[in-house]
Design a protein around this motif. Sequence first.
Motif, PDB file in Angstrom:
ATOM      1  N   GLU A  19       0.834  -1.203   0.000  1.00 26.39           N
ATOM      2  CA  GLU A  19       0.000   0.000   0.000  1.00 26.39           C
ATOM      3  C   GLU A  19       0.873   1.260   0.000  1.00 26.39           C
ATOM      4  O   GLU A  19       0.618   2.196  -0.770  1.00 26.39           O
ATOM      5  CB  GLU A  19      -0.922   0.012   1.209  1.00 26.39           C
ATOM      6  N   ARG A  20       1.889   1.297   0.833  1.00 33.67           N
ATOM      7  CA  ARG A  20       2.782   2.464   0.866  1.00 33.67           C
ATOM      8  C   ARG A  20       3.392   2.725  -0.512  1.00 33.67           C
ATOM      9  O   ARG A  20       3.468   3.872  -0.961  1.00 33.67           O
ATOM     10  CB  ARG A  20       3.887   2.283   1.913  1.00 33.67           C
ATOM     11  N   PHE A  21       3.819   1.669  -1.208  1.00 32.33           N
ATOM     12  CA  PHE A  21       4.414   1.841  -2.531  1.00 32.33           C
ATOM     13  C   PHE A  21       3.416   2.474  -3.500  1.00 32.33           C
ATOM     14  O   PHE A  21       3.704   3.481  -4.151  1.00 32.33           O
ATOM     15  CB  PHE A  21       4.904   0.503  -3.092  1.00 32.33           C
ATOM     16  N   GLY A  27       1.315   7.448  -6.049  1.00 30.64           N
ATOM     17  CA  GLY A  27       0.286   8.471  -5.881  1.00 30.64           C
ATOM     18  C   GLY A  27      -1.140   8.028  -6.107  1.00 30.64           C
ATOM     19  O   GLY A  27      -2.016   8.861  -6.353  1.00 30.64           O
ATOM     20  N   LEU A  28      -1.407   6.716  -6.031  1.00 30.73           N
ATOM     21  CA  LEU A  28      -2.782   6.247  -6.204  1.00 30.73           C
ATOM     22  C   LEU A  28      -3.569   6.494  -4.918  1.00 30.73           C
ATOM     23  O   LEU A  28      -3.136   6.094  -3.838  1.00 30.73           O
ATOM     24  CB  LEU A  28      -2.811   4.754  -6.551  1.00 30.73           C
ATOM     25  N   PRO A  29      -4.742   7.126  -5.005  1.00 32.21           N
ATOM     26  CA  PRO A  29      -5.535   7.375  -3.801  1.00 32.21           C
ATOM     27  C   PRO A  29      -6.319   6.133  -3.359  1.00 32.21           C
ATOM     28  O   PRO A  29      -6.743   5.320  -4.182  1.00 32.21           O
ATOM     29  CB  PRO A  29      -6.485   8.495  -4.220  1.00 32.21           C
ATOM     30  N   VAL A  30      -6.507   6.015  -2.047  1.00 31.97           N
ATOM     31  CA  VAL A  30      -7.286   4.911  -1.480  1.00 31.97           C
ATOM     32  C   VAL A  30      -8.764   5.166  -1.740  1.00 31.97           C
ATOM     33  O   VAL A  30      -9.283   6.243  -1.429  1.00 31.97           O
ATOM     34  CB  VAL A  30      -7.020   4.765   0.036  1.00 31.97           C
ATOM     35  N   LEU A  31      -9.436   4.175  -2.324  1.00 33.71           N
ATOM     36  CA  LEU A  31     -10.881   4.248  -2.555  1.00 33.71           C
ATOM     37  C   LEU A  31     -11.660   3.625  -1.399  1.00 33.71           C
ATOM     38  O   LEU A  31     -12.692   4.133  -0.984  1.00 33.71           O
ATOM     39  CB  LEU A  31     -11.268   3.479  -3.830  1.00 33.71           C
ATOM     40  N   ARG A  42      -8.075  -6.617   5.005  1.00 32.65           N
ATOM     41  CA  ARG A  42      -8.021  -7.777   4.127  1.00 32.65           C
ATOM     42  C   ARG A  42      -7.641  -7.319   2.726  1.00 32.65           C
ATOM     43  O   ARG A  42      -6.925  -7.988   1.993  1.00 32.65           O
ATOM     44  CB  ARG A  42      -9.373  -8.490   4.091  1.00 32.65           C
ATOM     45  N   SER A  43      -8.152  -6.115   2.365  1.00 34.52           N
ATOM     46  CA  SER A  43      -7.938  -5.584   1.030  1.00 34.52           C
ATOM     47  C   SER A  43      -7.992  -4.066   1.075  1.00 34.52           C
ATOM     48  O   SER A  43      -8.729  -3.487   1.877  1.00 34.52           O
ATOM     49  CB  SER A  43      -9.035  -6.117   0.093  1.00 34.52           C
ATOM     50  N   VAL A  44      -7.198  -3.447   0.204  1.00 35.47           N
ATOM     51  CA  VAL A  44      -7.227  -1.997   0.028  1.00 35.47           C
ATOM     52  C   VAL A  44      -7.407  -1.741  -1.461  1.00 35.47           C
ATOM     53  O   VAL A  44      -6.636  -2.254  -2.278  1.00 35.47           O
ATOM     54  CB  VAL A  44      -5.920  -1.338   0.532  1.00 35.47           C
ATOM     55  N   TRP A  45      -8.435  -0.972  -1.804  1.00 35.16           N
ATOM     56  CA  TRP A  45      -8.692  -0.638  -3.205  1.00 35.16           C
ATOM     57  C   TRP A  45      -8.169   0.759  -3.487  1.00 35.16           C
ATOM     58  O   TRP A  45      -8.477   1.714  -2.767  1.00 35.16           O
ATOM     59  CB  TRP A  45     -10.181  -0.688  -3.508  1.00 35.16           C
ATOM     60  N   LEU A  46      -7.389   0.884  -4.578  1.00 40.31           N
ATOM     61  CA  LEU A  46      -6.779   2.146  -4.969  1.00 40.31           C
ATOM     62  C   LEU A  46      -7.322   2.581  -6.328  1.00 40.31           C
ATOM     63  O   LEU A  46      -7.464   1.755  -7.241  1.00 40.31           O
ATOM     64  CB  LEU A  46      -5.257   1.992  -5.049  1.00 40.31           C
ATOM     65  N   ALA A  47      -7.618   3.873  -6.476  1.00 42.50           N
ATOM     66  CA  ALA A  47      -8.147   4.400  -7.733  1.00 42.50           C
ATOM     67  C   ALA A  47      -7.113   4.248  -8.841  1.00 42.50           C
ATOM     68  O   ALA A  47      -5.925   4.537  -8.647  1.00 42.50           O
ATOM     69  CB  ALA A  47      -8.531   5.869  -7.575  1.00 42.50           C
ATOM     70  N   LEU A  48      -7.564   3.792 -10.007  1.00 42.78           N
ATOM     71  CA  LEU A  48      -6.680   3.608 -11.160  1.00 42.78           C
ATOM     72  C   LEU A  48      -7.512   3.815 -12.427  1.00 42.78           C
ATOM     73  O   LEU A  48      -8.225   2.903 -12.853  1.00 42.78           O
ATOM     74  CB  LEU A  48      -6.040   2.223 -11.133  1.00 42.78           C
ATOM     75  N   GLY A  49      -7.462   5.020 -12.989  1.00 46.06           N
ATOM     76  CA  GLY A  49      -8.261   5.314 -14.179  1.00 46.06           C
ATOM     77  C   GLY A  49      -9.737   5.141 -13.894  1.00 46.06           C
ATOM     78  O   GLY A  49     -10.234   5.589 -12.867  1.00 46.06           O
TER      79      GLY A  49
END
Length: 128
Positions: A19-21, A27-31, A42-49
């Motif tokens: 997640e840190r990377f 620079g992907l924001p956490v959704l 358990r899971s972290v979703w990051l915005a990507l397009g």
Amino acid sequence: MPLAFHHLALQCHDLARCERFYVEVLGLPVLRRWPREGGGDRSVWLALGDGFLALERAAEPPAESGFRHGAAGLHLLALRIAPGERAAWEARLASAGVEVVHRTRYTLYARDPEGNRVGLSHHPEEAA
């Protein structure tokens, strides 16, 4: 609706480090965060397009269930489908001899000929 990128899921042995990377370096924001039993994520979703990158904690202990496994790396390629097309996609897979190995409220999961998981997802919309 033509198939489009929905999300890519990576299983991580060190979820916080991954997640840190992706957040601090790329620079992907956490959704969204998904909790796990016993605490933590358990899971972290990051915005990507128009989709997202799902960082998933690798199974502890490793267990193959058709849905999760213990290996780090590629976990899932998910393609976007329209909610009203879910039944037609399920029929199309069946007619091609492709087994749906897991179903959720929003996604059908199958495996490609190499064993990679492919999801057909209409999240967050309900199926018609």
